[in-house]
Design a protein around this motif. Structure first.
Motif: not given
Length: 208
Positions: A32-33, A36, A43, A67, A69, A89, A92, A171
């Motif tokens: 994710i880090e 994004v 996300l 973050t 999303a 992207d 999830l 996160m």
């Protein structure tokens, strides 16, 4: 009834305590880090039915905590909403069975649009078909549902929610998310006011 309420609470609490802990959480946060916060993607969370409602909650919580999303309904994806997905992207995907048809189809559609998007899966079935497509699998522990029929998503969705909360908090710590940044994203209501007031305090004052 009081005893029954306590029994149900104990059932839910035990399911949470039995969520397996592994290095998959660290791998999920790294993905994710990277996608994004480094590659400026987002996300994209998805699920069907009750799992979809959990995915929506996770997406909005991530967005409010720094973050970016979005929630993508797997059925709407087949009618044009797939276009929200971009090449950097990360997906999830939530499926208790690990074989939800609409989610499996979403993976194929997304791969046809942008091949090899990283996939994080939250599931009660680590041997399901969806996990074979995943880069990271977060296992709920597959708890028995508290529902009297053993059918209605209840305890399973509780564990999914907790896993989502864990990812959000990890996160937030990874990116050093602050009260001031929270206030920028959540202006209204009690939380907006509280975050703005806390943003004006020093770290020493916040710890008291």
């Amino acid at each position: 009834m009081i005893n029954e309420v306590q029994r149900l609470i104990n059932h839910e609490a035990e399911a949470i305590q039995n969520i397996p802990v592994s290095d998959q959480y660290e791998r999920a946060i790294e993905l994710i880090e990277k996608h994004v916060h480094q590659l400026h993607g987002k996300l994209v969370a998805s699920g069907m039915g009750k799992a979809g409602q959990i995915a929506l909650n996770i997406a909005t919580t991530f967005s409010s905590t720094g973050t970016p999303a979005v929630f993508l309904h797997p059925s709407d994806a087949q009618h044009g909403d797939l276009g929200v997905i971009q090449p950097n992207d990360v997906l999830l995907l939530i499926s208790n069975s690990g074989k939800t048809r609409e989610i499996l189809e979403l993976v194929d559609l997304a791969d046809n649009l942008w091949p090899n998007l990283p996939i994080i899966v939250i599931t009660g079935n680590p041997d399901g078909e969806l996990c074979k497509m995943a880069n990271v699998t977060l296992f709920t522990g597959n708890p028995a549902e508290v529902c009297t029929l053993g059918l209605t998503p209840s305890t399973s969705t509780t564990t999914m929610t907790v896993i989502g909360d864990i990812l959000v908090v990890l996160m937030m710590k990874r990116i050093g998310f602050t009260n001031a940044e929270y206030a920028k994203r959540h202006h209204g209501g009690y939380l907006g006011d509280k975050s703005r007031r806390q943003a004006r305090l020093t770290p020493d004052q916040l710890s008291k």
